[in-house]
Design an enzyme around this catalytic site. Structure first.
Site, short mmCIF file in Angstrom:
data_model
loop_
_atom_site.label_atom_id
_atom_site.label_comp_id
_atom_site.label_asym_id
_atom_site.label_seq_id
_atom_site.Cartn_x
_atom_site.Cartn_y
_atom_site.Cartn_z
N HIS A 276 6.61 1.38 -2.66
CA HIS A 276 6.99 2.72 -2.96
C HIS A 276 8.50 2.71 -2.33
O HIS A 276 9.38 3.04 -3.03
CB HIS A 276 6.31 3.89 -2.33
CG HIS A 276 4.82 3.74 -3.06
ND1 HIS A 276 4.54 3.91 -4.37
CD2 HIS A 276 3.58 3.86 -2.46
CE1 HIS A 276 3.30 3.66 -4.56
NE2 HIS A 276 2.66 3.74 -3.48
N ASP A 327 -0.08 0.24 -9.94
CA ASP A 327 -0.74 1.12 -8.64
C ASP A 327 -1.89 1.69 -9.14
O ASP A 327 -3.03 0.90 -9.25
CB ASP A 327 0.31 1.84 -8.01
CG ASP A 327 -0.09 2.65 -6.74
OD1 ASP A 327 -1.25 2.62 -6.49
OD2 ASP A 327 0.52 3.49 -6.11
#
Length: 466
Positions: A276, A327
């Site tokens: 991220h 993800d």
């Protein structure tokens, strides 16, 4: 005996070979690549565009089962964000069985292959029975994901997660006890998983620290020292700076923003992948880029969670390495992930082709966004996964994805624009054939186990949603 393929258009680090001849050994490693047809050898011709398979650098396989199941609000939950979504995720975790885990993993790994991903970094944190008691086989849930990858043929970089606390200075919540290890037990799990590699040649094992919220500085140091003793080349992954809430909590608890704390305290290097890294200040952006670590951007998940925009333009200008992950698997499409990464920044900056800059190396001094996006994601994904692929050159693993020139998105395209057509213009998936380590796992869009994988997933979902 080795095999030779003639690929109509073959992606190379500096351009294309049209045609390109690639020789692959029995061990699945590329022996040679050339623009000249080898004499005296049988050659199989592959029509279309051959590109390297991509390593997906971040996956929580079980979260595929949540896609499309949390898109609502109620009077009690009128404002929705990552933290409210997490409560729904925990409800599913409470019911998840090893059989469910393998079934969900197999489906999402199949989907990755179908979109041109040939390896995945599995950030795996559901380890134990509900309540935290270990399975008789402490690696039971890990083994289920290894089995899912073996079913499909996908390369797997297994990243078991160390998750010890519910936040800085906070105990674990009840559901989180399924995730937890001591450092010693965690390192024993690493050793157990490394022993599986003899039976699974496309398995790699690394370290995942859940976040600076979930492990203490002492636990970080002890884990890194333990892993260095086991394998000094292991890949090291961590969630970091996904939300402003997390940044504030870490800054209050550790005295520095998350990426800055890592830069100051662990010595980031190319072995690291920071997943991220959405909320960076200018100093962190420059420091992360200079460290050689990979930024693990997960564009569609970050969009669906409302997390924010990664500072892509500034980070690329500083020479930073990056790749993409799927993800929570709202999509497993290479093109969709890269498209939203680029187009999200276009919306934010209100201009086009934000990542492309002419460098004088392309015809007409053109710099094509699709090519730049794909090449960066290939390099970053390989760096983060250590799978051995990422490029169609001698010495690399033979991970080859064939794009169909007769698919609607690629009709009329040649090498100059085909990657723009795929990544920025495709409404259909042009991936036709996929090879992993020299073995065809998708031919003519078909996987031999697809029906069984879909049926097992359907049964798992019926149980989980009953």
């Amino acid at each position: 005996m080795s095999r030779v393929y003639e690929v109509e258009h073959l992606h190379q680090p500096g351009g294309w070979l049209s045609p390109g001849y690639v020789e692959i050994g029995d061990d699945g490693i590329i022996l040679s690549v050339s623009g000249d047809r080898p004499q005296g050898r049988a050659v199989e011709r592959l029509a279309g565009f051959g590109v390297p398979g991509l390593s997906n650098l971040h996956s929580h396989a079980f979260q595929r089962a949540l896609a499309g199941r949390t898109e609502f609000v109620t009077t009690a939950r009128a404002e929705d964000n990552l933290w409210t979504w997490r409560k729904e995720m925990y409800r599913m975790v409470d019911r998840l069985t090893p059989e469910d885990y393998e079934a969900i993993g197999a489906l999402v790994y199949l989907e990755m292959l179908q979109f041109g991903m040939t390896a995945v970094c599995e950030f795996h944190y559901v380890h134990h029975l509900a309540g935290g008691r270990a399975y008789a086989n402490a690696a039971e849930m890990s083994d289920r994901l290894i089995a899912a990858a073996a079913q499909t043929g996908l390369g797997l970089t297994m990243l078991p997660v160390l998750y010890a606390h519910g936040g800085i200075g906070k105990p674990l919540e009840e559901t989180q006890k399924r995730f937890a290890h001591s450092v010693d037990d965690y390192l024993k799990l690493i050793e157990a998983l490394r022993s599986r590699r003899a039976a699974h040649p496309n398995l790699r094992v690394g370290v995942a620290l859940h976040s600076l919220r979930a492990v203490t500085p002492d636990e970080v140091r002890a884990t890194l020292a333990g892993m260095k003793a086991i394998d000094a080349q292991a890949r090291l992954h961590i969630h970091v700076s996904e939300t402003t809430h997390e940044v504030a909590e870490v800054e209050a608890g550790l005295g520095a923003r998350p990426v800055q704390w890592l830069l100051d305290n662990v010595g980031l290097s190319p072995d690291w992948c920071l997943v991220h890294a959405t909320h960076l200040d200018a100093s962190e952006t420059a420091g992360l880029a200079a460290s050689g670590a990979v930024a693990g951007i997960c564009p569609l998940t970050e969009a669906t969670m409302g997390d924010g925009f990664f500072p892509l333009v500034e980070y690329c200008a500083a020479g930073g390495a990056w790749g993409i992950g799927t993800d929570s698997h709202y999509s497993t499409s290479t093109a969709e992930e890269l498209r939203i990464l680029e187009c999200g920044k276009r919306l934010e900056l209100r201009r086009r082709n934000v990542i492309a800059r002419p460098d004088g190396t392309h015809p007409g001094h053109e710099a094509h966004t699709g090519r730049i996006l794909l090449d960066a994601a290939l390099a970053g994904g390989e760096q983060a996964s250590a799978q051995g692929g990422g490029a169609l050159v001698a010495g690399r693993r033979a991970d080859l994805v064939m794009l169909d020139p007769d698919s609607n998105p690629l009709l009329g395209h040649g090498p100059r624009t085909v990657l723009d057509g795929w990544i920025l213009g495709a409404t259909q998936n042009p991936v036709r054939d996929v090879m992993v380590a020299g073995n065809w796992v998708i031919r003519d869009r078909h996987h031999p186990r697809e029906a069984a994988i879909r049926d097992a997933y359907r049964q798992a979902m019926a149980r989980l949603t009953a």
